[in-house]
Design a protein around this motif. Structure first.
Motif, PDB file in Angstrom:
ATOM      1  N   SER A   1       0.839  -1.194   0.000  1.00 38.67           N
ATOM      2  CA  SER A   1       0.000   0.000   0.000  1.00 38.67           C
ATOM      3  C   SER A   1       0.876   1.246   0.000  1.00 38.67           C
ATOM      4  N   ALA A   2       2.009   1.172  -0.686  1.00 35.97           N
ATOM      5  CA  ALA A   2       2.928   2.309  -0.790  1.00 35.97           C
ATOM      6  C   ALA A   2       2.674   3.024  -2.111  1.00 35.97           C
ATOM      7  N   PRO A   3       3.039   4.299  -2.207  1.00 33.85           N
ATOM      8  CA  PRO A   3       2.882   4.987  -3.501  1.00 33.85           C
ATOM      9  C   PRO A   3       3.627   4.236  -4.608  1.00 33.85           C
ATOM     10  N   ALA A   4       2.977   4.106  -5.740  1.00 31.50           N
ATOM     11  CA  ALA A   4       3.592   3.425  -6.885  1.00 31.50           C
ATOM     12  C   ALA A   4       4.629   4.348  -7.515  1.00 31.50           C
ATOM     13  N   PRO A   5       5.825   3.836  -7.790  1.00 36.12           N
ATOM     14  CA  PRO A   5       6.812   4.674  -8.480  1.00 36.12           C
ATOM     15  C   PRO A   5       6.304   5.067  -9.867  1.00 36.12           C
TER      16      PRO A   5
END
Length: 178
Positions: A5-9
């Motif tokens: 659930s981390a920002p997508a690069p």
């Protein structure tokens, strides 16, 4: 497969095919993104990954789901040039946008492949409406699993949507609603 659930690069793309405008994770915010990393000489990509992406594109509304191909060449570079990729996309009737992953310039993994820490192809990436990487899977997912994950992400209300009661709401995710 990892669930995150981390920002997508952001993608690092040298050239886009099947689209007139460059695409980005940020530009597609508000839609769920199914990104399939592939190589046109990868048997699993040709027999499973790309046909599955085509089926997903046909099954879900383009208002909800953006299907993107990421041609991540990390071997056989001379055989997989963009001109060859254009012919491949035409022959296999791949109509969704495909980005050619930016080479690193020194023979290592291309930049998007590196940013997502991909192990190979095919790799399936699911990015939610807020631009968060939710699924990162090396290899093939079953159609049933992919469909369930896409339906779940599409069913999450985007920020600013209306709750069933009519009041302005936030985002509902597996972690709760805000």
């Amino acid at each position: 497969m990892t669930i995150q659930s981390a920002p997508a690069p952001e993608w690092k793309i040298a050239q886009w095919l099947n689209t007139n405008v460059p695409l980005s994770v940020d530009a597609l915010r508000g839609k769920v993104i199914l990104a399939v990393a592939f190589q046109m000489l990868c048997p699993g990509c040709v027999s499973q990954g790309l046909p599955q992406a085509q089926r997903a594109r046909a099954a879900f509304s383009p208002d909800d789901l953006a299907v993107i191909g990421l041609h991540t060449v990390f071997e056989h570079h001379a055989a997989m040039m963009p001109v060859s990729l254009e012919a491949f996309l035409h022959e296999y009737r791949i109509g969704f946008p495909v980005g050619v992953d930016q080479p690193d310039g020194s023979g290592g993994p291309p930049l998007t492949m590196r940013a997502y820490e991909m192990r190979g192809t095919p790799t399936t990436l699911l990015i939610d409406r807020q631009g968060r990487l939710r699924t990162h899977a090396f290899g093939h997912l079953s159609d049933l699993q992919l469909g369930a994950e896409l339906a779940t992400l599409i069913g999450e209300r985007p920020l600013g949507s209306t709750r069933p009661s009519g009041e302005l709401g936030g985002v509902c995710t597996p972690d709760g609603c805000s």
